[in-house]
Design a protein around this motif. Sequence first.
Motif, PDB file in Angstrom:
ATOM      1  N   LEU A 158       0.975  -1.279  -0.108  1.00 12.51           N
ATOM      2  CA  LEU A 158      -0.038  -0.111  -0.250  1.00 12.51           C
ATOM      3  C   LEU A 158       0.762   1.147  -0.121  1.00 12.51           C
ATOM      4  O   LEU A 158       0.147   2.062  -0.790  1.00 12.51           O
ATOM      5  N   GLU A 159       2.048   1.137   0.682  1.00 11.69           N
ATOM      6  CA  GLU A 159       3.011   2.998   1.016  1.00 11.69           C
ATOM      7  C   GLU A 159       3.453   2.747   0.015  1.00 11.69           C
ATOM      8  O   GLU A 159       3.216   3.927  -0.570  1.00 11.69           O
ATOM      9  N   ARG A 161       2.214   2.019  -3.465  1.00 12.82           N
ATOM     10  CA  ARG A 161       1.466   2.381  -4.443  1.00 12.82           C
ATOM     11  C   ARG A 161       1.120   3.546  -4.246  1.00 12.82           C
ATOM     12  O   ARG A 161       0.708   4.817  -5.127  1.00 12.82           O
ATOM     13  N   LEU A 162       0.822   4.372  -2.916  1.00 12.48           N
ATOM     14  CA  LEU A 162       0.530   5.667  -2.760  1.00 12.48           C
ATOM     15  C   LEU A 162       1.608   6.604  -3.020  1.00 12.48           C
ATOM     16  O   LEU A 162       1.628   8.005  -3.445  1.00 12.48           O
ATOM     17  N   ALA A 165       1.563   7.001  -6.356  1.00 14.86           N
ATOM     18  CA  ALA A 165       0.605   7.940  -6.690  1.00 14.86           C
ATOM     19  C   ALA A 165       0.842   9.068  -6.793  1.00 14.86           C
ATOM     20  O   ALA A 165      -0.296  10.036  -7.321  1.00 14.86           O
ATOM     21  N   PHE A 166       0.854   9.826  -6.304  1.00  8.19           N
ATOM     22  CA  PHE A 166       1.551  11.363  -5.363  1.00  8.19           C
ATOM     23  C   PHE A 166       2.482  11.477  -6.210  1.00  8.19           C
ATOM     24  O   PHE A 166       2.749  12.550  -6.594  1.00  8.19           O
ATOM     25  N   ASP A 244      -5.594   7.660  -4.260  1.00  9.59           N
ATOM     26  CA  ASP A 244      -4.560   6.711  -4.126  1.00  9.59           C
ATOM     27  C   ASP A 244      -3.776   8.196  -3.487  1.00  9.59           C
ATOM     28  O   ASP A 244      -2.575   8.315  -2.624  1.00  9.59           O
ATOM     29  N   THR A 245      -3.702   9.611  -4.611  1.00  8.16           N
ATOM     30  CA  THR A 245      -2.964  10.516  -4.295  1.00  8.16           C
ATOM     31  C   THR A 245      -3.476  11.622  -2.922  1.00  8.16           C
ATOM     32  O   THR A 245      -2.177  11.864  -2.320  1.00  8.16           O
ATOM     33  N   SER A 246      -4.830  11.489  -2.173  1.00  6.90           N
ATOM     34  CA  SER A 246      -4.612  12.489  -1.176  1.00  6.90           C
ATOM     35  C   SER A 246      -3.934  11.510   0.158  1.00  6.90           C
ATOM     36  O   SER A 246      -3.600  12.372   0.289  1.00  6.90           O
ATOM     37  N   TYR A 247      -3.958  10.376   0.086  1.00  9.55           N
ATOM     38  CA  TYR A 247      -3.559   9.389   1.231  1.00  9.55           C
ATOM     39  C   TYR A 247      -1.709   9.702   0.810  1.00  9.55           C
ATOM     40  O   TYR A 247      -1.333   9.656   1.417  1.00  9.55           O
ATOM     41  N   GLY A 248      -1.696   9.761  -0.343  1.00 13.78           N
ATOM     42  CA  GLY A 248      -0.200   9.605  -0.967  1.00 13.78           C
ATOM     43  C   GLY A 248       0.735  10.713   0.213  1.00 13.78           C
ATOM     44  O   GLY A 248       1.387  10.877   0.432  1.00 13.78           O
ATOM     45  N   TRP A 249      -0.271  11.965  -0.600  1.00 14.33           N
ATOM     46  CA  TRP A 249       0.079  13.333   0.061  1.00 14.33           C
ATOM     47  C   TRP A 249       0.183  13.683   1.364  1.00 14.33           C
ATOM     48  O   TRP A 249       1.482  14.065   2.276  1.00 14.33           O
TER      49      TRP A 249
END
Length: 256
Positions: A158-159, A161-162, A165-166, A244-249
């Motif tokens: 998951l980390e 992938r995030l 995405a970011f 994905d992008t928001s949690y990556g941020w």
Amino acid sequence: MTTATTRHSERRISPVFLGILAVTAVTGWATWTGFAEQPGVAVFLFVTAAWIVSLCLHEYAHARTALHSGDISVGAKGYLTLNPLKYTHALLSVVLPVVFVMMGGIGLPGGAVFIERGRIRGRWRHSLVSAAGPLTNVLFAAVCTAPFWLGALDGVPLEFRLALAFLALLQVSAAILNFLPVPGLDGYGVIEPWLSQGVKRQVEPFAPFGLLFVFALLWLPSVNHVFFGLVDAVLRGLGVSEFDTSYGWSLYRFWE
């Protein structure tokens, strides 16, 4: 024009760039394996290092295209070594873009390599030299999002992938911003060879402030909403969700 007009030493990859690549690889591995006690720290280092790599490749694309278009001076300036310290403004080209990422999650373009345009003949070549940089961001975005649009996310932590995405968000935003026809940005460099001399003279005084103007506009809520709406639309088309992008941020900003 070929690379035979430059010395081999002028095309040797810089140890500085190799060091940045090594940091990217190690922190990418730490993000993938969960080696770090704080995954946010690994994600921060991985995305930041990969972002600097993309900045180096962006400027290298400008220089390499200029070389093949007739400007052999790029070799002596060190632009073909991928060393970010050789840029005309290392602060604008590397430091400020990283600061912009940390402040607002925006892949804002930095400074530029200095191309001796007088050595280049033909309007199409001038346009291609300017377009080469943001096209590198487009390619980088395609690579980052490949697991998403190929449906190959099974087994991807998951980390990681995030983080991808970011990083993809940064590349897409950088490509869009770079292609804006604003003086001082690559988008204006693409169309400039096709403008009349009168228009060029009128626009020239504003070129040093184009980047600051865009940055200021992005802080306006209405403009920011429209811009990131466009970025999100592109990413959705590539299979990357806003989740994905928001949690990556959020993961990137581990200190919050």
